[in-house]
Design a protein around this motif. Structure first.
Motif, PDB file in Angstrom:
ATOM      1  N   ARG A 123      84.674  -1.920 -92.530  1.00 20.14           N
ATOM      2  CA  ARG A 123      84.769  -0.939 -91.445  1.00 20.14           C
ATOM      3  C   ARG A 123      83.560  -1.053 -90.513  1.00 20.14           C
ATOM      4  N   VAL A 124      82.367  -1.101 -91.076  1.00 17.98           N
ATOM      5  CA  VAL A 124      81.157  -1.144 -90.244  1.00 17.98           C
ATOM      6  C   VAL A 124      81.140  -2.418 -89.394  1.00 17.98           C
ATOM      7  N   LEU A 125      81.527  -3.542 -89.987  1.00 19.22           N
ATOM      8  CA  LEU A 125      81.507  -4.791 -89.213  1.00 19.22           C
ATOM      9  C   LEU A 125      82.601  -4.795 -88.141  1.00 19.22           C
ATOM     10  N   ARG A 126      83.726  -4.178 -88.460  1.00 19.96           N
ATOM     11  CA  ARG A 126      84.803  -4.099 -87.456  1.00 19.96           C
ATOM     12  C   ARG A 126      84.370  -3.214 -86.287  1.00 19.96           C
ATOM     13  N   ILE A 127      83.791  -2.062 -86.586  1.00 18.55           N
ATOM     14  CA  ILE A 127      83.352  -1.176 -85.494  1.00 18.55           C
ATOM     15  C   ILE A 127      82.205  -1.831 -84.724  1.00 18.55           C
ATOM     16  N   HIS A 128      81.352  -2.549 -85.452  1.00 19.16           N
ATOM     17  CA  HIS A 128      80.301  -3.306 -84.759  1.00 19.16           C
ATOM     18  C   HIS A 128      80.934  -4.276 -83.763  1.00 19.16           C
ATOM     19  N   ALA A 129      81.977  -4.987 -84.218  1.00 15.55           N
ATOM     20  CA  ALA A 129      82.629  -5.974 -83.353  1.00 15.55           C
ATOM     21  C   ALA A 129      83.265  -5.306 -82.132  1.00 15.55           C
ATOM     22  N   GLY A 138      82.195  -2.503 -80.610  1.00 11.69           N
ATOM     23  CA  GLY A 138      81.089  -2.205 -79.687  1.00 11.69           C
ATOM     24  C   GLY A 138      80.562  -3.472 -79.038  1.00 11.69           C
ATOM     25  N   GLN A 139      80.443  -4.518 -79.832  1.00 17.87           N
ATOM     26  CA  GLN A 139      79.922  -5.792 -79.302  1.00 17.87           C
ATOM     27  C   GLN A 139      80.877  -6.352 -78.247  1.00 17.87           C
ATOM     28  N   GLY A 140      82.172  -6.282 -78.522  1.00 18.75           N
ATOM     29  CA  GLY A 140      83.156  -6.815 -77.574  1.00 18.75           C
ATOM     30  C   GLY A 140      83.154  -6.025 -76.267  1.00 18.75           C
ATOM     31  N   MET A 141      82.984  -4.706 -76.374  1.00 21.40           N
ATOM     32  CA  MET A 141      82.907  -3.898 -75.147  1.00 21.40           C
ATOM     33  C   MET A 141      81.651  -4.281 -74.358  1.00 21.40           C
ATOM     34  N   THR A 142      80.566  -4.530 -75.092  1.00 23.41           N
ATOM     35  CA  THR A 142      79.323  -4.940 -74.418  1.00 23.41           C
ATOM     36  C   THR A 142      79.498  -6.300 -73.756  1.00 23.41           C
ATOM     37  N   ASP A 143      80.116  -7.233 -74.484  1.00 24.00           N
ATOM     38  CA  ASP A 143      80.333  -8.576 -73.920  1.00 24.00           C
ATOM     39  C   ASP A 143      81.144  -8.476 -72.620  1.00 24.00           C
ATOM     40  N   ALA A 144      82.187  -7.643 -72.639  1.00 21.36           N
ATOM     41  CA  ALA A 144      83.041  -7.503 -71.458  1.00 21.36           C
ATOM     42  C   ALA A 144      82.243  -6.922 -70.287  1.00 21.36           C
ATOM     43  N   LEU A 187      75.444   0.143 -88.638  1.00 23.75           N
ATOM     44  CA  LEU A 187      75.385  -0.785 -87.509  1.00 23.75           C
ATOM     45  C   LEU A 187      76.588  -0.656 -86.578  1.00 23.75           C
ATOM     46  N   GLY A 188      77.715  -0.181 -87.105  1.00 16.36           N
ATOM     47  CA  GLY A 188      78.868   0.054 -86.239  1.00 16.36           C
ATOM     48  C   GLY A 188      78.535   1.129 -85.212  1.00 16.36           C
ATOM     49  N   GLN A 189      77.967   2.224 -85.689  1.00 18.60           N
ATOM     50  CA  GLN A 189      77.592   3.309 -84.774  1.00 18.60           C
ATOM     51  C   GLN A 189      76.575   2.815 -83.729  1.00 18.60           C
ATOM     52  N   ILE A 190      75.603   2.043 -84.189  1.00 18.90           N
ATOM     53  CA  ILE A 190      74.559   1.566 -83.259  1.00 18.90           C
ATOM     54  C   ILE A 190      75.173   0.663 -82.193  1.00 18.90           C
ATOM     55  N   SER A 191      76.090  -0.186 -82.616  1.00 13.26           N
ATOM     56  CA  SER A 191      76.731  -1.107 -81.668  1.00 13.26           C
ATOM     57  C   SER A 191      77.540  -0.336 -80.616  1.00 13.26           C
ATOM     58  N   VAL A 192      78.279   0.665 -81.066  1.00 13.66           N
ATOM     59  CA  VAL A 192      79.071   1.475 -80.124  1.00 13.66           C
ATOM     60  C   VAL A 192      78.140   2.231 -79.176  1.00 13.66           C
ATOM     61  N   ALA A 193      77.076   2.807 -79.720  1.00 21.62           N
ATOM     62  CA  ALA A 193      76.160   3.587 -78.874  1.00 21.62           C
ATOM     63  C   ALA A 193      75.497   2.698 -77.829  1.00 21.62           C
ATOM     64  N   THR A 194      75.144   1.471 -78.203  1.00 14.12           N
ATOM     65  CA  THR A 194      74.508   0.619 -77.200  1.00 14.12           C
ATOM     66  C   THR A 194      75.524   0.168 -76.148  1.00 14.12           C
ATOM     67  N   ALA A 195      76.775  -0.022 -76.573  1.00 14.63           N
ATOM     68  CA  ALA A 195      77.817  -0.366 -75.588  1.00 14.63           C
ATOM     69  C   ALA A 195      77.988   0.779 -74.590  1.00 14.63           C
ATOM     70  N   LEU A 196      78.101   1.999 -75.091  1.00  6.74           N
ATOM     71  CA  LEU A 196      78.313   3.148 -74.197  1.00  6.74           C
ATOM     72  C   LEU A 196      77.083   3.384 -73.319  1.00  6.74           C
ATOM     73  N   GLY A 197      75.906   3.188 -73.896  1.00  3.74           N
ATOM     74  CA  GLY A 197      74.669   3.324 -73.110  1.00  3.74           C
ATOM     75  C   GLY A 197      74.638   2.309 -71.973  1.00  3.74           C
ATOM     76  N   TYR A 198      75.135   1.105 -72.259  1.00  5.38           N
ATOM     77  CA  TYR A 198      75.146   0.070 -71.216  1.00  5.38           C
ATOM     78  C   TYR A 198      76.155   0.420 -70.123  1.00  5.38           C
ATOM     79  N   LEU A 199      77.288   0.996 -70.520  1.00  7.42           N
ATOM     80  CA  LEU A 199      78.251   1.436 -69.496  1.00  7.42           C
ATOM     81  C   LEU A 199      77.628   2.504 -68.615  1.00  7.42           C
ATOM     82  N   ASP A 200      76.868   3.411 -69.223  1.00  3.97           N
ATOM     83  CA  ASP A 200      76.184   4.440 -68.417  1.00  3.97           C
ATOM     84  C   ASP A 200      75.173   3.818 -67.462  1.00  3.97           C
TER      85      ASP A 200
END
Ligand SMILES: N[C@@H](CCC(=O)N[C@@H](CS)C(=O)NCC(=O)O)C(=O)O
Length: 204
Positions: free
Chosen positions: A90-96, A98-104, A155-168
């Protein structure tokens, strides 16, 4: 340890949040780079940040998840990546996600920088639209599965938070909060963590 670093990189931010949350931040010396420069290519042939030069003098580690995994095995703070079982999946999937949203988002940002440099608009084609779709669909998937963001920090939460922070930081116009009240509320709480404040990028 030495970290090739850029203050606006969401991948670097993810690594630094992981380091702070595991109490390792003061062991990391930051080496500021121009994210699209060349000075770190000897450490990382891809010339991307983050890249981490470990204490044992071994080869630099790169790709942010590899660095996070390395940090997760230092010291005895609670792990950010569970060692096994469905929790790890689960954590690695949620990390992925967030990472994919960041990559996009980064791909769209690079397009924007190229436009600024060339002084003329570049085609906004199906490929760029596909990146926006990935960001929106990723955020929708998170809104529909908020349980995956609950519990102790990982790490899933951290990845999502950094993706959303980058969108902001870069993509106000995508309005990721719209229609996603649960995700927005989760982010507000997560963003109040000292590790998020300590790694906030300079305003765009
Ligand atoms: N998958 C890599 C992505 C790293 C990345 O793309 N970093 C950007 C800065 S935000 C970069 O260094 N780009 C330079 C380039 O692509 O040449 C990771 O997770 O570490």
């Amino acid at each position: 340890m030495k970290l090739y670093y850029s203050a606006t990189s969401p991948y670097v931010r993810k690594v630094l949040i992981a380091a702070i949350e595991r109490g390792l931040d003061d062991r990391i010396e930051r080496l500021p780079t121009d994210g699209f420069g060349e000075e770190h290519r000897p450490a990382n042939p891809l010339a991307k940040v983050p890249a981490l030069v470990p204490d044992d003098g071994g080869p630099a580690l790169y790709d942010s998840i590899v660095i996070c995994d390395h940090l997760d095995r230092i010291g005895d703070a609670p792990r950010l990546i569970p060692e096994g079982g469905s929790a790890r999946d689960r954590v690695l999937r949620i990390h992925a996600l967030g990472q994919g949203m960041t990559d996009a988002a980064l791909l769209l940002q690079v397009q924007r920088v190229r436009e600024r440099k060339s002084g003329q608009p570049l085609p906004d084609d199906w490929w760029h639209e596909r990146q926006r779709q990935a960001i929106h669909a990723g955020a929708d998937a998170l809104e529909a599965e908020m349980g995956a963001l609950e519990g102790e920090i990982d790490l899933g939460q951290i990845s999502v938070a950094t993706a959303l922070g980058y969108l902001d930081l870069r993509f106000d116009e995508l309005q990721w909060r719209q229609g996603r009240e649960k995700l927005a509320a989760w982010y507000e709480t997560f963003a109040a963590r000292p590790s998020m404040a300590a790694t906030a990028p300079p305003p765009a």
